[in-house]
Design a protein around this motif. Structure first.
Motif, PDB file in Angstrom:
ATOM      1  N   GLU A   1     -34.384  -6.087  -0.784  1.00  0.00           N
ATOM      2  CA  GLU A   1     -33.571  -6.749  -1.950  1.00  0.00           C
ATOM      3  C   GLU A   1     -32.325  -7.733  -1.023  1.00  0.00           C
ATOM      4  OE1 GLU A   1     -30.561  -5.643  -5.550  1.00  0.00           O
ATOM      5  OE2 GLU A   1     -30.835  -4.135  -3.896  1.00  0.00           O
ATOM      6  N   LEU A   2     -32.074  -7.292   0.227  1.00  0.00           N
ATOM      7  CA  LEU A   2     -31.092  -8.039   0.912  1.00  0.00           C
ATOM      8  C   LEU A   2     -31.907  -9.449   1.371  1.00  0.00           C
ATOM      9  CD1 LEU A   2     -28.440  -8.936   2.394  1.00  0.00           C
ATOM     10  CD2 LEU A   2     -29.057  -7.318   3.943  1.00  0.00           C
ATOM     11  N   TYR A   3     -33.125  -9.163   1.917  1.00  0.00           N
ATOM     12  CA  TYR A   3     -33.997 -10.113   2.306  1.00  0.00           C
ATOM     13  C   TYR A   3     -34.316 -11.084   1.512  1.00  0.00           C
ATOM     14  CZ  TYR A   3     -38.062 -12.463   4.568  1.00  0.00           C
ATOM     15  OH  TYR A   3     -38.634 -13.515   4.810  1.00  0.00           O
ATOM     16  N   GLU A   4     -34.417 -10.765   0.075  1.00  0.00           N
ATOM     17  CA  GLU A   4     -34.772 -11.640  -0.774  1.00  0.00           C
ATOM     18  C   GLU A   4     -33.908 -12.865  -1.295  1.00  0.00           C
ATOM     19  OE1 GLU A   4     -35.210 -11.652  -5.883  1.00  0.00           O
ATOM     20  OE2 GLU A   4     -35.533  -9.616  -4.678  1.00  0.00           O
ATOM     21  N   HIS A   5     -32.309 -12.286  -1.110  1.00  0.00           N
ATOM     22  CA  HIS A   5     -31.401 -13.311  -1.365  1.00  0.00           C
ATOM     23  C   HIS A   5     -30.863 -13.943  -0.159  1.00  0.00           C
ATOM     24  CE1 HIS A   5     -31.678 -12.161  -5.502  1.00  0.00           C
ATOM     25  NE2 HIS A   5     -31.339 -10.618  -5.011  1.00  0.00           N
ATOM     26  N   ALA A   6     -30.992 -13.377   1.321  1.00  0.00           N
ATOM     27  CA  ALA A   6     -30.584 -14.019   2.429  1.00  0.00           C
ATOM     28  C   ALA A   6     -31.661 -14.320   3.429  1.00  0.00           C
ATOM     29  CB  ALA A   6     -29.733 -12.947   3.036  1.00  0.00           C
ATOM     30  N   ARG A   7     -32.754 -14.622   2.941  1.00  0.00           N
ATOM     31  CA  ARG A   7     -33.870 -15.335   3.801  1.00  0.00           C
ATOM     32  C   ARG A   7     -33.794 -16.684   3.892  1.00  0.00           C
ATOM     33  NH1 ARG A   7     -37.587 -17.351   0.623  1.00  0.00           N
ATOM     34  NH2 ARG A   7     -37.516 -16.627  -1.804  1.00  0.00           N
TER      35      ARG A   7
ATOM     36  N   ALA B   1     -34.158 -19.129   0.619  1.00  0.00           N
ATOM     37  CA  ALA B   1     -33.763 -18.569  -0.544  1.00  0.00           C
ATOM     38  C   ALA B   1     -32.768 -19.467  -1.415  1.00  0.00           C
ATOM     39  CB  ALA B   1     -33.006 -17.088  -0.472  1.00  0.00           C
ATOM     40  N   PRO B   2     -32.868 -19.397  -2.653  1.00  0.00           N
ATOM     41  CA  PRO B   2     -31.995 -20.294  -3.517  1.00  0.00           C
ATOM     42  C   PRO B   2     -30.631 -20.662  -2.790  1.00  0.00           C
ATOM     43  CG  PRO B   2     -33.190 -18.695  -4.861  1.00  0.00           C
ATOM     44  CD  PRO B   2     -33.405 -18.426  -3.685  1.00  0.00           C
ATOM     45  N   ALA B   3     -30.222 -21.694  -2.580  1.00  0.00           N
ATOM     46  CA  ALA B   3     -28.983 -22.061  -2.051  1.00  0.00           C
ATOM     47  C   ALA B   3     -28.285 -21.413  -0.809  1.00  0.00           C
ATOM     48  CB  ALA B   3     -27.601 -21.850  -3.222  1.00  0.00           C
ATOM     49  N   ILE B   4     -29.498 -20.887  -0.042  1.00  0.00           N
ATOM     50  CA  ILE B   4     -29.037 -20.004   1.022  1.00  0.00           C
ATOM     51  C   ILE B   4     -28.378 -21.170   2.261  1.00  0.00           C
ATOM     52  CG2 ILE B   4     -31.280 -20.518   2.378  1.00  0.00           C
ATOM     53  CD1 ILE B   4     -29.049 -17.201   2.507  1.00  0.00           C
ATOM     54  N   ASP B   5     -28.760 -22.336   2.283  1.00  0.00           N
ATOM     55  CA  ASP B   5     -28.016 -23.287   3.181  1.00  0.00           C
ATOM     56  C   ASP B   5     -26.502 -23.619   2.892  1.00  0.00           C
ATOM     57  OD1 ASP B   5     -30.330 -23.548   4.507  1.00  0.00           O
ATOM     58  OD2 ASP B   5     -31.027 -25.529   3.620  1.00  0.00           O
TER      59      ASP B   5
ATOM     60  N   TRP C   1     -23.544 -15.555  10.351  1.00  0.00           N
ATOM     61  CA  TRP C   1     -25.036 -15.274  10.490  1.00  0.00           C
ATOM     62  C   TRP C   1     -25.904 -16.402   9.834  1.00  0.00           C
ATOM     63  CZ3 TRP C   1     -27.316 -14.934   5.744  1.00  0.00           C
ATOM     64  CH2 TRP C   1     -26.421 -14.751   4.715  1.00  0.00           C
ATOM     65  N   ASP C   2     -27.221 -16.271  10.347  1.00  0.00           N
ATOM     66  CA  ASP C   2     -28.109 -17.221   9.997  1.00  0.00           C
ATOM     67  C   ASP C   2     -29.090 -16.681   9.012  1.00  0.00           C
ATOM     68  OD1 ASP C   2     -27.264 -19.301  11.762  1.00  0.00           O
ATOM     69  OD2 ASP C   2     -28.480 -18.260  13.337  1.00  0.00           O
ATOM     70  N   PRO C   3     -29.674 -17.224   8.059  1.00  0.00           N
ATOM     71  CA  PRO C   3     -30.508 -16.656   7.163  1.00  0.00           C
ATOM     72  C   PRO C   3     -31.838 -15.969   7.787  1.00  0.00           C
ATOM     73  CG  PRO C   3     -30.274 -18.999   6.619  1.00  0.00           C
ATOM     74  CD  PRO C   3     -29.637 -18.975   7.853  1.00  0.00           C
ATOM     75  N   TYR C   4     -32.205 -14.957   7.107  1.00  0.00           N
ATOM     76  CA  TYR C   4     -33.206 -14.231   7.925  1.00  0.00           C
ATOM     77  C   TYR C   4     -34.690 -14.896   7.897  1.00  0.00           C
ATOM     78  CZ  TYR C   4     -29.704 -10.345   7.013  1.00  0.00           C
ATOM     79  OH  TYR C   4     -28.678  -9.466   6.870  1.00  0.00           O
ATOM     80  N   GLU C   5     -35.255 -14.857   9.097  1.00  0.00           N
ATOM     81  CA  GLU C   5     -36.596 -15.207   9.118  1.00  0.00           C
ATOM     82  C   GLU C   5     -37.572 -14.295   9.011  1.00  0.00           C
ATOM     83  OE1 GLU C   5     -37.164 -18.385   9.793  1.00  0.00           O
ATOM     84  OE2 GLU C   5     -35.210 -18.946   9.870  1.00  0.00           O
TER      85      GLU C   5
ATOM     86  N   LEU D   1     -21.128 -14.288  -1.006  1.00  0.00           N
ATOM     87  CA  LEU D   1     -21.490 -14.107  -2.232  1.00  0.00           C
ATOM     88  C   LEU D   1     -22.639 -15.160  -2.424  1.00  0.00           C
ATOM     89  CD1 LEU D   1     -18.130 -14.135  -4.260  1.00  0.00           C
ATOM     90  CD2 LEU D   1     -19.705 -12.150  -3.800  1.00  0.00           C
ATOM     91  N   ARG D   2     -23.580 -14.671  -3.255  1.00  0.00           N
ATOM     92  CA  ARG D   2     -24.726 -15.612  -3.637  1.00  0.00           C
ATOM     93  C   ARG D   2     -24.010 -16.643  -4.547  1.00  0.00           C
ATOM     94  NH1 ARG D   2     -28.462 -12.294  -6.984  1.00  0.00           N
ATOM     95  NH2 ARG D   2     -29.413 -14.491  -7.261  1.00  0.00           N
ATOM     96  N   LYS D   3     -24.684 -17.857  -4.662  1.00  0.00           N
ATOM     97  CA  LYS D   3     -23.988 -18.971  -5.394  1.00  0.00           C
ATOM     98  C   LYS D   3     -23.804 -18.869  -6.728  1.00  0.00           C
ATOM     99  CE  LYS D   3     -23.938 -24.129  -5.788  1.00  0.00           C
ATOM    100  NZ  LYS D   3     -24.602 -25.350  -5.498  1.00  0.00           N
ATOM    101  N   PRO D   4     -24.684 -18.001  -7.393  1.00  0.00           N
ATOM    102  CA  PRO D   4     -24.361 -17.949  -9.001  1.00  0.00           C
ATOM    103  C   PRO D   4     -23.095 -17.076  -9.114  1.00  0.00           C
ATOM    104  CG  PRO D   4     -26.821 -17.433  -8.555  1.00  0.00           C
ATOM    105  CD  PRO D   4     -25.926 -17.470  -7.121  1.00  0.00           C
ATOM    106  N   PHE D   5     -22.549 -16.445  -8.107  1.00  0.00           N
ATOM    107  CA  PHE D   5     -21.224 -15.616  -8.333  1.00  0.00           C
ATOM    108  C   PHE D   5     -20.160 -16.287  -7.796  1.00  0.00           C
ATOM    109  CE2 PHE D   5     -25.291 -12.979  -8.399  1.00  0.00           C
ATOM    110  CZ  PHE D   5     -25.144 -12.145  -9.532  1.00  0.00           C
TER     111      PHE D   5
END
Length: 197
Positions: free
Chosen positions: A27-33, A36-40, A48-52, A110-114
């Protein structure tokens, strides 16, 4: 009994420990990879950097679980309790202790939608309560990259609300993308917290 609570709540949010016994790293990987949407945008000012790969998320959840079990720090998955995104992973919040200094350091992403919902301040209030009333710490510190205006506004609002203050700029206080960067540090003491409660 663990020093940190495994679960907590505040007015609109639920906090669940990031631990291999309780949390699915996928679940974390889905949003922090990467990709992922808006990860940059999310990772522009964080350390930390997005997960590869999914393994990186698994390793991080294991690391957080060990720190929780060792009573050193607590990282929580944040989820709204109500609304159209109830139960969704909004982001992560951490309380990192420095027991020898009676100090805690707060962190959040936080993810961007939040973004823009006041969740950062609500989370700060709940973790300040944990730091001062359960853990008997004396100071809580918060930092941000000087270029991160969104974090600056959020932090200044809740630091002011809880009676804290800006300490100043810490040169090379962060490492982002492998490069040292300055940070702006704020703190709230237990006395300041008690006066504003």
């Amino acid at each position: 009994m663990p020093l940190f609570p495994a679960e907590m709540e505040s007015e609109r949010l639920r906090y669940e420990r990031l631990h291999p016994d309780d949390f699915d790293p996928l679940e974390l990987y889905e949003h922090a990879r990467a990709g992922a949407p808006a990860i940059d945008e999310i990772t522009e000012y964080v350390t930390w950097d997005p997960y590869e790969s999914p393994k990186e998320a698994f390793d991080w959840v294991s690391t957080c679980g060990e720190a929780f079990d060792d009573d050193e720090e607590a990282t929580y998955a944040i989820r709204p309790k109500d609304g159209d995104r109830a139960g969704e992973l909004a982001g992560l919040a951490g309380l990192h202790t420095r027991w020898d200094r009676k100090l805690a350091i707060l962190g959040i992403w936080l993810r961007k939608p939040f973004w823009g919902r006041g969740y950062s301040g609500e989370r700060a209030g709940r973790l300040l309560e944990l730091a001062f009333e359960r853990l008997d710490l004396e100071v809580v510190a918060i930092s941000h990259d000087p270029e991160n205006e969104r974090s600056r506004r959020a932090i200044e609002r809740y630091v002011d609300r809880f009676g804290g203050h800006k300490e100043g700029v810490v040169r090379n206080g962060l490492v982002i993308g492998g490069e040292p960067r300055d940070s702006v540090r704020y703190s709230i003491t237990r006395e300041e917290w008690d006066e504003r409660r």
